[in-house]
Design a protein around this motif. Structure first.
Motif, PDB file in Angstrom:
ATOM      1  N   VAL A 269       0.030  -6.451  -3.546  1.00  0.00           N
ATOM      2  CA  VAL A 269      -0.484  -6.322  -2.176  1.00  0.00           C
ATOM      3  C   VAL A 269       0.272  -5.244  -1.399  1.00  0.00           C
ATOM      4  CG1 VAL A 269      -0.941  -7.512   0.008  1.00  0.00           C
ATOM      5  CG2 VAL A 269      -1.190  -8.757  -2.138  1.00  0.00           C
ATOM      6  N   ASP A 270      -0.505  -4.326  -0.834  1.00  0.00           N
ATOM      7  CA  ASP A 270       0.040  -3.373   0.136  1.00  0.00           C
ATOM      8  C   ASP A 270       0.064  -4.094   1.478  1.00  0.00           C
ATOM      9  OD1 ASP A 270       0.367  -1.588   2.183  1.00  0.00           O
ATOM     10  OD2 ASP A 270      -1.128  -0.148   1.499  1.00  0.00           O
ATOM     11  N   ASN A 271       1.247  -4.597   1.822  1.00  0.00           N
ATOM     12  CA  ASN A 271       1.451  -5.329   3.083  1.00  0.00           C
ATOM     13  C   ASN A 271       2.239  -4.438   4.049  1.00  0.00           C
ATOM     14  OD1 ASN A 271       1.544  -7.806   4.745  1.00  0.00           O
ATOM     15  ND2 ASN A 271       3.706  -7.898   4.199  1.00  0.00           N
ATOM     16  N   ALA A 272       1.962  -3.111   3.965  1.00  0.00           N
ATOM     17  CA  ALA A 272       2.726  -2.157   4.794  1.00  0.00           C
ATOM     18  C   ALA A 272       2.700  -2.565   6.261  1.00  0.00           C
ATOM     19  CB  ALA A 272       2.165  -0.746   4.613  1.00  0.00           C
ATOM     20  N   HIS A 273       1.558  -3.091   6.722  1.00  0.00           N
ATOM     21  CA  HIS A 273       1.435  -3.432   8.147  1.00  0.00           C
ATOM     22  C   HIS A 273       1.932  -4.847   8.472  1.00  0.00           C
ATOM     23  CE1 HIS A 273      -1.103  -0.031   9.774  1.00  0.00           C
ATOM     24  NE2 HIS A 273      -0.987   0.256   8.501  1.00  0.00           N
TER      25      HIS A 273
ATOM     26  N   ILE B  94       3.708  -9.300  -6.213  1.00  0.00           N
ATOM     27  CA  ILE B  94       4.579  -8.202  -5.780  1.00  0.00           C
ATOM     28  C   ILE B  94       3.914  -7.582  -4.558  1.00  0.00           C
ATOM     29  CG2 ILE B  94       3.525  -6.696  -7.563  1.00  0.00           C
ATOM     30  CD1 ILE B  94       6.247  -5.296  -7.844  1.00  0.00           C
ATOM     31  N   CYS B  95       4.703  -7.206  -3.579  1.00  0.00           N
ATOM     32  CA  CYS B  95       4.094  -6.586  -2.396  1.00  0.00           C
ATOM     33  C   CYS B  95       5.109  -5.692  -1.706  1.00  0.00           C
ATOM     34  CB  CYS B  95       3.574  -7.641  -1.423  1.00  0.00           C
ATOM     35  SG  CYS B  95       4.837  -8.496  -0.485  1.00  0.00           S
ATOM     36  N   CYS B  96       4.590  -4.783  -0.902  1.00  0.00           N
ATOM     37  CA  CYS B  96       5.490  -3.907  -0.154  1.00  0.00           C
ATOM     38  C   CYS B  96       5.255  -4.074   1.333  1.00  0.00           C
ATOM     39  CB  CYS B  96       5.285  -2.458  -0.553  1.00  0.00           C
ATOM     40  SG  CYS B  96       3.714  -1.809  -0.018  1.00  0.00           S
TER      41      CYS B  96
END
Ligand SMILES: Cc1ncc(COP(=O)(O)O)c(C=O)c1O
Length: 445
Positions: free
Chosen positions: A184-188, A207-209
């Protein structure tokens, strides 16, 4: 155990009066205010990609806050963490076939180009409006996995730029029942951990960022790559190596200090203030909705407003806000996005709410704007990497129909491509690109 081990080390070094015959060239002389924190991998300072000292200690502090198996720091934003996430998943799976929701950030496509991945796009049922929309349902994901049993990883952008959040619990159940990893792209959404367990790690992502700089009190360029406690342990083991593959060998200690300090801010009162801000925003959103705004997204600390029915594009709204001394985060035809955090000064959120109420009242009686066309679904001819490696040239967009796109068409922000490398321009796509002010295209020769 220190709560700010990196900062403590640097403060001690500054006090020691040591002669600095090492990089960086400014030798700690104060020129911009940042030089005192800006050192390199001297003895005792640890090393980001082989961390076993103060950096590892700070990362463990952050990991404990998020309840991850491992959290590693990036000083090159989530752009680096996303590429690393893909590299770690590839390392673990051997062959990686990733299905991704459209509306993803360019870093995902760059990762695919660099690693030679050919993503399968998960298309939501129905039309998608607004270039940043990345929301897919568990059913959309199930369909994609049914159609291609070789898919062994799913990549989501949640929240997307507008603040739409995916059903991560439902999607993670679908992924794990098929043996697929969930990335997951959790950039926000770094703050979501403190807003009622809405963080992807608490809901089944492997896994996420998180971009720390987007919603936490941290400097631009800081990001976290988290590996879940329930993810295969090999992912945690290869996370650093995956980061190092794409990163500079000179990570910024100023940014590492910022992450180090962020831990103590989160522990002090930031997490509590996030909850208070989300509660205040909930009330403000209700008031704005009653005043006539359409509220977009379900993210609790983002404010995304749209008023196409009252003739206002998101860009018009942004201009009106600027005239009132308020600078939003992002605007396009559909909506205007604002990203308040607890670091706003007292009264600034209320001032924004009053400005928005004023703007929507002045729009009363306007003719509705032309509705937005649905986003195109161009056919694919090549993988993003194949398209990138071919000779290419730039042509006027009106000549692009029928040609293969060489580079994704995107602008900063939101860095979300409307068409990606390897897809074929058609008349519909050209029309939409022009509406989003693209007048040239990079095509494969
Ligand atoms: C959805 C999304 N993902 C990833 C990124 C990249 O994050 P960073 O700026 O931390 O590199 C952005 C940046 O705006 C983004 O909006």
């Amino acid at each position: 155990m220190s709560r700010t081990p990196i900062i403590d080390f640097i403060n001690e070094y500054n006090r020691s009066g040591t002669v600095r015959l090492h990089i960086p060239g400014h030798k700690g002389r104060d020129l911009t205010g940042a030089e005192m924190l800006d050192i390199t991998e001297i003895r005792g300072a640890d090393s980001l990609f082989e961390a076993d000292g103060v950096i590892a200690e700070s990362e463990r502090n952050m990991s404990a806050l998020y309840g991850s198996a491992r959290t590693v720091y990036s000083t090159e934003g989530s752009s680096l963490s996303i590429r690393a996430m893909l590299a770690a998943a590839r390392e673990y799976k051997g062959e990686l076939k990733v299905a991704a929701a459209r509306g993803c950030h360019k870093a995902f496509l760059d990762g695919c180009i660099l690693l030679g991945l050919d993503p399968v796009w998960i298309r939501p049922e129905g039309e998608t409006k607004g270039i940043c929309s990345a929301k897919v349902t568990a059913e959309d994901v199930r369909r994609a996995l049914d159609e291609d049993p070789e898919i062994n990883a799913v990549y989501l952008t949640s929240p997307d730029y507008y603040g739409n959040m995916a059903d991560i619990p439902g999607i993670s159940r679908v992924c794990h029942s098929r043996g697929a990893l969930l990335l997951v792209d959790n950039a926000h959404g770094a703050y979501l951990k403190f807003a009622g367990s809405q963080h992807p790690l608490d809901n089944g992502a492997d896994i996420c960022c998180d971009s720390a700089h987007k919603t936490l009190p941290a400097l631009t360029g800081t990001s976290l790559l988290h590996i879940s406690a329930s993810a295969p342990k090999e992912l945690a083991a290869c996370a650093k190596e995956a980061m190092a593959l794409f990163a500079s060998t000179s990570p910024s200690y100023v940014l590492l200090c910022s992450l180090d300090r962020c831990v103590s801010e989160l522990e002090r009162d930031y997490a509590q203030r996030v909850r208070e801000m989300c509660a205040e925003l909930e009330i403000i959103k209700e008031q704005l909705s009653a005043a006539g705004w359409e509220l977009i997204g379900d993210e609790p600390m983002k404010l995304t407003v749209s008023a196409l029915a009252k003739g206002l594009s998101g860009r018009d709204t942004a201009e009106e806000l600027r005239r009132r001394g308020i600078e939003p985060e992002y605007a396009d035809e559909l909506c205007c996005v604002m990203m308040p955090t607890p670091c706003l000064a007292a009264g600034e959120l209320q001032r924004t709410a009053s400005a928005l109420t004023d703007i929507i009242r002045s729009a009363e009686g306007n003719a509705p704007a032309e509705p937005l066309p649905p986003l195109p679904r161009p056919e694919k001819a090549l993988s993003p990497r194949e398209a990138y490696m071919r000779p290419h040239r730039r042509i006027p967009i009106d000549e692009a129909a029928g040609r293969i796109c060489a580079r994704g068409a995107l602008s900063c922000q939101p860095s979300v491509p409307i068409i990606v490398g390897g897809e074929i321009f058609d008349e519909e796509t050209v029309k939409i690109l022009k509406r989003y002010s693209f007048f040239e295209a990079d095509v494969v020769e």
